[in-house]
Design a protein around this motif. Sequence first.
Motif, PDB file in Angstrom:
ATOM      1  N   GLU A 135      -8.387 -14.524 -32.233  1.00 43.76           N
ATOM      2  CA  GLU A 135      -8.625 -13.682 -33.406  1.00 43.76           C
ATOM      3  C   GLU A 135     -10.045 -13.123 -33.409  1.00 43.76           C
ATOM      4  N   ALA A 161     -17.352 -16.623 -36.863  1.00 42.25           N
ATOM      5  CA  ALA A 161     -17.600 -15.229 -37.264  1.00 42.25           C
ATOM      6  C   ALA A 161     -18.867 -15.151 -38.109  1.00 42.25           C
ATOM      7  N   GLU A 220      -9.970 -10.298 -30.929  1.00 40.88           N
ATOM      8  CA  GLU A 220      -9.302  -9.126 -31.496  1.00 40.88           C
ATOM      9  C   GLU A 220     -10.199  -8.403 -32.498  1.00 40.88           C
ATOM     10  N   ALA A 221     -11.048  -9.149 -33.174  1.00 39.82           N
ATOM     11  CA  ALA A 221     -11.984  -8.563 -34.137  1.00 39.82           C
ATOM     12  C   ALA A 221     -13.208  -7.963 -33.454  1.00 39.82           C
ATOM     13  N   GLY A 237     -18.280  -3.154 -35.271  1.00 40.30           N
ATOM     14  CA  GLY A 237     -17.221  -3.482 -36.218  1.00 40.30           C
ATOM     15  C   GLY A 237     -17.744  -3.569 -37.636  1.00 40.30           C
TER      16      GLY A 237
END
Length: 121
Positions: A58, A21, A61-62, A82
């Motif tokens: 994850e 991320a 999903e983000a 986002g």
Amino acid sequence: MIVIDPASPVPPFEQLRAQLAGQVQDGVLAVGTRLPTIRRLAADLGLAVNTVGRAYKELEEAGLIETRGAAGSFVSGNGEQGRERAHRAAAEYAAVIAALGIGTTEAVHIVRAALTCGGTI
């Protein structure tokens, strides 16, 4: 470069998720970059396939990555949206905190509690 610290109290999937991320958010991994397959990354890092799969899930999903079936997983352009949404939410939260007269320290504690509890406190 991803480094997993087996002595860390942070679970390996979270270490991997956070590092990927961060690389997406910092632009190290550009939009459209193809990520290694789950099996390949698991082998490279000495992790279980399910561990890498959970991190990828994850991230998906983000909105930071997207999986295109057999073509693989890629850095998504949705990550930018986002971040913009998060900035707007933070500005709205700051306005509410200011209106309520809550101090910065307490406001940060509230956010930490919410993040720790998965958004519900």
